[in-house]
Design an enzyme around this catalytic site. Sequence first.
Site, PDB file in Angstrom:
ATOM      1  N   THR A   1      41.944  -4.836  37.863  1.00  0.00           N
ATOM      2  CA  THR A   1      42.169  -4.115  36.597  1.00  0.00           C
ATOM      3  C   THR A   1      41.655  -2.679  36.720  1.00  0.00           C
ATOM      4  OG1 THR A   1      41.697  -6.228  35.532  1.00  0.00           O
ATOM      5  CG2 THR A   1      41.827  -4.303  34.100  1.00  0.00           C
TER       6      THR A   1
ATOM      7  N   ASP B   1      48.265  -8.818  33.986  1.00  0.00           N
ATOM      8  CA  ASP B   1      47.252  -9.644  34.635  1.00  0.00           C
ATOM      9  C   ASP B   1      47.769 -11.082  34.721  1.00  0.00           C
ATOM     10  OD1 ASP B   1      44.889 -10.055  35.873  1.00  0.00           O
ATOM     11  OD2 ASP B   1      43.640  -9.993  34.072  1.00  0.00           O
TER      12      ASP B   1
ATOM     13  N   ARG C   1      31.890  -7.650  39.927  1.00  0.00           N
ATOM     14  CA  ARG C   1      31.650  -8.116  38.559  1.00  0.00           C
ATOM     15  C   ARG C   1      30.349  -8.912  38.480  1.00  0.00           C
ATOM     16  NH1 ARG C   1      36.380 -10.981  36.491  1.00  0.00           N
ATOM     17  NH2 ARG C   1      37.115  -8.995  35.688  1.00  0.00           N
TER      18      ARG C   1
HETATM   19  P1  ADP Z   1      39.492  -7.996  38.395  1.00  0.00           P
HETATM   20  O1  ADP Z   1      40.545  -7.329  37.553  1.00  0.00           O
HETATM   21  O2  ADP Z   1      39.837  -8.060  39.855  1.00  0.00           O
HETATM   22  O3  ADP Z   1      39.070  -9.342  37.869  1.00  0.00           O
HETATM   23  P2  ADP Z   1      37.839  -5.837  37.431  1.00  0.00           P
HETATM   24  O4  ADP Z   1      38.694  -4.673  37.784  1.00  0.00           O
HETATM   25  O5  ADP Z   1      37.833  -6.264  36.004  1.00  0.00           O
HETATM   26  O6  ADP Z   1      38.185  -7.090  38.356  1.00  0.00           O
HETATM   27  O7  ADP Z   1      36.357  -5.490  37.934  1.00  0.00           O
HETATM   28  C1  ADP Z   1      35.205  -6.104  37.390  1.00  0.00           C
HETATM   29  C2  ADP Z   1      34.086  -5.093  37.270  1.00  0.00           C
HETATM   30  O8  ADP Z   1      33.603  -4.810  38.582  1.00  0.00           O
HETATM   31  C3  ADP Z   1      34.525  -3.770  36.666  1.00  0.00           C
HETATM   32  O9  ADP Z   1      34.078  -3.670  35.349  1.00  0.00           O
HETATM   33  C4  ADP Z   1      33.877  -2.703  37.493  1.00  0.00           C
HETATM   34  O10 ADP Z   1      32.767  -2.192  36.823  1.00  0.00           O
HETATM   35  C5  ADP Z   1      33.373  -3.410  38.726  1.00  0.00           C
HETATM   36  N1  ADP Z   1      34.070  -2.979  39.951  1.00  0.00           N
HETATM   37  C6  ADP Z   1      35.123  -3.590  40.515  1.00  0.00           C
HETATM   38  N2  ADP Z   1      35.472  -2.981  41.653  1.00  0.00           N
HETATM   39  C7  ADP Z   1      34.618  -1.946  41.807  1.00  0.00           C
HETATM   40  C8  ADP Z   1      34.468  -0.937  42.822  1.00  0.00           C
HETATM   41  N3  ADP Z   1      35.247  -0.904  43.897  1.00  0.00           N
HETATM   42  N4  ADP Z   1      33.497  -0.030  42.657  1.00  0.00           N
HETATM   43  C9  ADP Z   1      32.665  -0.085  41.590  1.00  0.00           C
HETATM   44  N5  ADP Z   1      32.749  -1.024  40.610  1.00  0.00           N
HETATM   45  C10 ADP Z   1      33.705  -1.939  40.718  1.00  0.00           C
END
Ligand code: ADP
Length: 360
Positions: A97, A141, A249
């Site tokens: 995301t 998503d 996360r």
């Molecule tokens: P997904 O969509 O894959 O479930 P998210 O994009 O919601 O994961 O990421 C979860 C949290 O992790 C985000 O709120 C963000 O703060 C943190 N995060 C994810 N990837 C990174 C990154 N590469 N660098 C810093 N923070 C990250």
Amino acid sequence: MSIVSSITTATQLSRSCILTNTKLSEDPHGNDLPKLWYRESERITSLLGNLRPKYLNEYIGQQEFKQVLKIAIQAACAREEALDHLLLYGPPGLGKTTIALIVGQELGVHCHIVTAPALERPRDIIGILLSLKPNEILFIDEIHRLNHITEEFLYTAMEDFRIDLTIGKGKVTRTHSISISPFTLIGATTKVGSLSSPLFDRFGFVQRLDLYNLNDLCRIVERTATLLALKLEQNAILEVAQRSRGTPRIANRLLRRIRDIISIDRNLNFVSMELVNEALSLLQVDSQGLDSSDRRLLQFLLEVYNGGPVGLDTLAAGLGEDPLTIESVIEPFLLQVGFLKRTHRGRVVTKDGCKHLGWY
Ligand code: ADP
């Protein structure tokens, strides 16, 4: 439209928050920090809305992918065209995301976020597609959960920026095509294998996000700690990173809980490793990042079935969990760290798993 949440850019807001944060950390009157930091960090977090990086250069790790994405974004900007459709897959919490929001930010366009199960009726997806402005982003998503009808609307929308509507019934059936603005679809899934091939083939980029290595996780922990106005000693950063299961996360979640716990003690300027250990053992997160339900599963297999093999349904009944939770929430990490094995006869605890639980 209620199912679409338009993500408004909060650039100025977040920048001013980070500035406030920097000012606080550099406050020469260190004594006032503990009193202020908790309230201030709460304010910063609530203003930021979350801890997501906003730009590509703030996104830590996934180096090769970032390079490819940067070039593609620059090319799309130069041509004033929509970026090619992008499919992201991998375990939850790795930043799918976040990437969609960053792409929107870098391109200077809105990123509309929706989850596939919310697109129930044809009018849901049609409404969204019609409302998109040129080059905007639609992030779906759990894209593997789209129903067939919605998916079929996406085929022509993705390929020709067109929606084909069928009007009337029987002999008077007519097809009416409506042009839509060029857009970028970013799909995210944890189960790429469940995507139909016509949908899969329409993505110009397909990227797997891997678990983060310790170095990148340390940088993520450091960044989040700064945003939360938490000062962690170097070995405390390492300790949090080691227990984060390779997932940003989880790292952020642990840091928030550590902040809750230490906020009670107002005389703390620095968070030491001992304090992190104390906080994490209170949260029942062990040195490898296993939580109480992970350990309960291994313990059950060892104590009741001498390590296995045990079938999923038996395991679920014994633990009082539903099989799906075991399969999709608890097991993946245990399999990844090599503490559990899936065999055709059932689940087995490995030697490393036994050692970790102190059975050898
Ligand atoms: P997904 O969509 O894959 O479930 P998210 O994009 O919601 O994961 O990421 C979860 C949290 O992790 C985000 O709120 C963000 O703060 C943190 N995060 C994810 N990837 C990174 C990154 N590469 N660098 C810093 N923070 C990250």
